[in-house]
Design a protein around this motif. Structure first.
Motif, PDB file in Angstrom:
ATOM      1  N   TYR A   5       1.346 -87.791   5.765  1.00 23.86           N
ATOM      2  CA  TYR A   5       1.546 -86.735   6.752  1.00 23.86           C
ATOM      3  C   TYR A   5       1.415 -85.382   6.060  1.00 23.86           C
ATOM      4  O   TYR A   5       1.652 -85.253   4.865  1.00 23.86           O
ATOM      5  N   ARG A   6       1.126 -84.378   6.857  1.00 22.21           N
ATOM      6  CA  ARG A   6       1.263 -83.011   6.409  1.00 22.21           C
ATOM      7  C   ARG A   6       2.246 -82.307   7.342  1.00 22.21           C
ATOM      8  O   ARG A   6       2.322 -82.625   8.550  1.00 22.21           O
ATOM      9  N   GLN A   7       3.001 -81.374   6.772  1.00 16.87           N
ATOM     10  CA  GLN A   7       3.990 -80.639   7.553  1.00 16.87           C
ATOM     11  C   GLN A   7       3.792 -79.154   7.323  1.00 16.87           C
ATOM     12  O   GLN A   7       3.937 -78.667   6.208  1.00 16.87           O
ATOM     13  N   GLY A  64     -11.301 -83.666   5.706  1.00 17.30           N
ATOM     14  CA  GLY A  64     -11.071 -83.050   4.404  1.00 17.30           C
ATOM     15  C   GLY A  64     -10.267 -83.924   3.457  1.00 17.30           C
ATOM     16  O   GLY A  64      -9.992 -83.505   2.325  1.00 17.30           O
ATOM     17  N   TYR A  65      -9.908 -85.112   3.901  1.00 19.33           N
ATOM     18  CA  TYR A  65      -9.093 -86.022   3.098  1.00 19.33           C
ATOM     19  C   TYR A  65      -9.739 -87.411   3.037  1.00 19.33           C
ATOM     20  O   TYR A  65     -10.499 -87.785   3.922  1.00 19.33           O
ATOM     21  N   ASN A  66      -9.380 -88.138   1.974  1.00 22.68           N
ATOM     22  CA  ASN A  66      -9.770 -89.545   1.867  1.00 22.68           C
ATOM     23  C   ASN A  66      -8.635 -90.334   1.254  1.00 22.68           C
ATOM     24  O   ASN A  66      -7.829 -89.784   0.494  1.00 22.68           O
ATOM     25  N   VAL A  67      -8.592 -91.633   1.569  1.00 25.36           N
ATOM     26  CA  VAL A  67      -7.555 -92.491   1.024  1.00 25.36           C
ATOM     27  C   VAL A  67      -8.171 -93.806   0.563  1.00 25.36           C
ATOM     28  O   VAL A  67      -9.300 -94.154   0.928  1.00 25.36           O
ATOM     29  N   ASP A  72      -6.967 -96.415   7.948  1.00 29.07           N
ATOM     30  CA  ASP A  72      -7.527 -95.871   9.182  1.00 29.07           C
ATOM     31  C   ASP A  72      -7.102 -94.419   9.330  1.00 29.07           C
ATOM     32  O   ASP A  72      -6.096 -93.982   8.746  1.00 29.07           O
ATOM     33  N   LYS A  73      -7.906 -93.689  10.102  1.00 28.36           N
ATOM     34  CA  LYS A  73      -7.642 -92.274  10.305  1.00 28.36           C
ATOM     35  C   LYS A  73      -6.474 -92.049  11.248  1.00 28.36           C
ATOM     36  O   LYS A  73      -6.260 -92.810  12.180  1.00 28.36           O
ATOM     37  N   GLY A  74      -5.757 -90.950  10.971  1.00 24.03           N
ATOM     38  CA  GLY A  74      -4.713 -90.502  11.873  1.00 24.03           C
ATOM     39  C   GLY A  74      -5.197 -89.347  12.702  1.00 24.03           C
ATOM     40  O   GLY A  74      -6.369 -89.275  13.071  1.00 24.03           O
ATOM     41  N   GLU A  75      -4.323 -88.417  12.934  1.00 22.69           N
ATOM     42  CA  GLU A  75      -4.592 -87.283  13.819  1.00 22.69           C
ATOM     43  C   GLU A  75      -5.448 -86.195  13.176  1.00 22.69           C
ATOM     44  O   GLU A  75      -6.274 -85.559  13.835  1.00 22.69           O
ATOM     45  N   VAL A  76      -5.258 -85.960  11.862  1.00 23.56           N
ATOM     46  CA  VAL A  76      -5.924 -84.846  11.181  1.00 23.56           C
ATOM     47  C   VAL A  76      -6.574 -85.308   9.876  1.00 23.56           C
ATOM     48  O   VAL A  76      -6.199 -84.874   8.783  1.00 23.56           O
ATOM     49  N   LEU A  94       5.337 -83.102  12.006  1.00 24.28           N
ATOM     50  CA  LEU A  94       4.566 -83.884  11.039  1.00 24.28           C
ATOM     51  C   LEU A  94       3.295 -84.393  11.697  1.00 24.28           C
ATOM     52  O   LEU A  94       3.335 -84.945  12.800  1.00 24.28           O
ATOM     53  N   LYS A  95       2.183 -84.217  11.022  1.00 20.50           N
ATOM     54  CA  LYS A  95       0.892 -84.676  11.543  1.00 20.50           C
ATOM     55  C   LYS A  95       0.360 -85.798  10.646  1.00 20.50           C
ATOM     56  O   LYS A  95       0.277 -85.638   9.420  1.00 20.50           O
ATOM     57  N   LEU A  96      -0.028 -86.903  11.269  1.00 19.21           N
ATOM     58  CA  LEU A  96      -0.513 -88.063  10.527  1.00 19.21           C
ATOM     59  C   LEU A  96      -1.950 -87.833  10.060  1.00 19.21           C
ATOM     60  O   LEU A  96      -2.833 -87.530  10.868  1.00 19.21           O
ATOM     61  N   ILE A  97      -2.180 -88.005   8.756  1.00 17.72           N
ATOM     62  CA  ILE A  97      -3.514 -87.804   8.189  1.00 17.72           C
ATOM     63  C   ILE A  97      -4.264 -89.152   8.125  1.00 17.72           C
ATOM     64  O   ILE A  97      -5.349 -89.298   8.682  1.00 17.72           O
ATOM     65  N   TYR A  98      -3.688 -90.102   7.429  1.00 18.43           N
ATOM     66  CA  TYR A  98      -4.225 -91.450   7.307  1.00 18.43           C
ATOM     67  C   TYR A  98      -3.075 -92.431   7.246  1.00 18.43           C
ATOM     68  O   TYR A  98      -1.963 -92.069   6.883  1.00 18.43           O
TER      69      TYR A  98
END
Lengths: 111, 111
Positions: free
Chosen positions: B35-37, B63-66, B56-60, B43-47
């Motif tokens: 998440y990012r805050q 620019g990110y990878n996991v 799997d991808k989340g909301e935002v 809190l916004k879910l990234i992955y």
């Protein structure tokens, strides 16, 4: 649009002054509602999970309740150490991880 | 148990640099999240990941990878850092996809 709204944004209480925090949600297919506590500079700490309307959970001075549209976090006779931001989150149908967090209520308890 | 650990705690990046945020949990949880805050935002879910090898991808996610090669580790990669990625990043894990246990966070500034 699926939403989770917390109110008030901030709350200032005298020590011993009971109050309630609100979390209202407009999601379809509630799978669970969660309350977390977050201290400054730290990660959220799990408090409660509620699954169905009418359910209640208690822990020390905190009591969480759930209806079909909202949840309340009741704080009885709070102490200064209860000061924190309280986050509400909702998990709902539509995918594995459809979890939406509210923006939180910042609680300050004054001695 | 250490729970969920994150490194580093703080980092300053220049625009265009890359970095990896590390996350490790020792609870044998299948589910892990990033998440990012941002101030005033929930809190916004990234992955997220439901197990080793599955992400799997989340909301935002932009620019990110996991990656998730083991049950314990779930690193988050930032490629070509931008000022919009200035935030506090939290990693979390859970056993049943309900109650999440959060790490202490990484505070990232992109200048």
């Amino acid at each position: 649009e699926d939403q989770v709204t917390q109110s008030p944004e901030a709350l200032r209480l005298q020590e011993g002054e009971s109050s309630s925090l609100n979390c209202s949600y407009t999601v379809s297919g509630l799978r669970g509602l969660f309350w977390y506590r977050q201290d400054p500079g730290k990660g959220p700490e799990f408090l409660f999970t509620l699954y169905s309307a009418g359910e209640e959970k208690e822990k020390e001075r905190l009591k969480a309740t759930l209806t079909k549209k909202e949840s309340f976090l009741h704080i009885t006779a709070p102490k200064p150490e209860d000061s924190a931001t309280y986050l509400c989150a909702v998990r709902y149908t539509g995918g594995y991880q459809k979890v939406t967090f509210g923006t939180g209520t910042k609680l300050q308890v004054i001695p | 148990n250490a729970g969920v650990t994150q490194t580093p705690k703080f980092r300053i990046l220049k625009i265009g640099q890359s970095m990896t945020l590390q996350c490790t949990q020792d609870m044998n949880h299948n589910y892990m999240y990033w998440y990012r805050q941002d101030p005033g935002m929930g809190l916004k879910l990234i992955y997220y990941s439901v197990g080793a090898g599955i992400t799997d991808k989340g909301e935002v996610p932009n620019g990110y990878n996991v990656s998730r090669s083991t049950t314990e580790d779930f690193p988050l990669r930032l490629e070509l850092a931008a000022p919009s990625q200035t935030s506090v990043y939290f990693c979390a894990s859970s056993y049943t996809a309900d109650t999440q246990y959060f790490g202490p966070g990484t505070r990232l500034t992109v200048l």
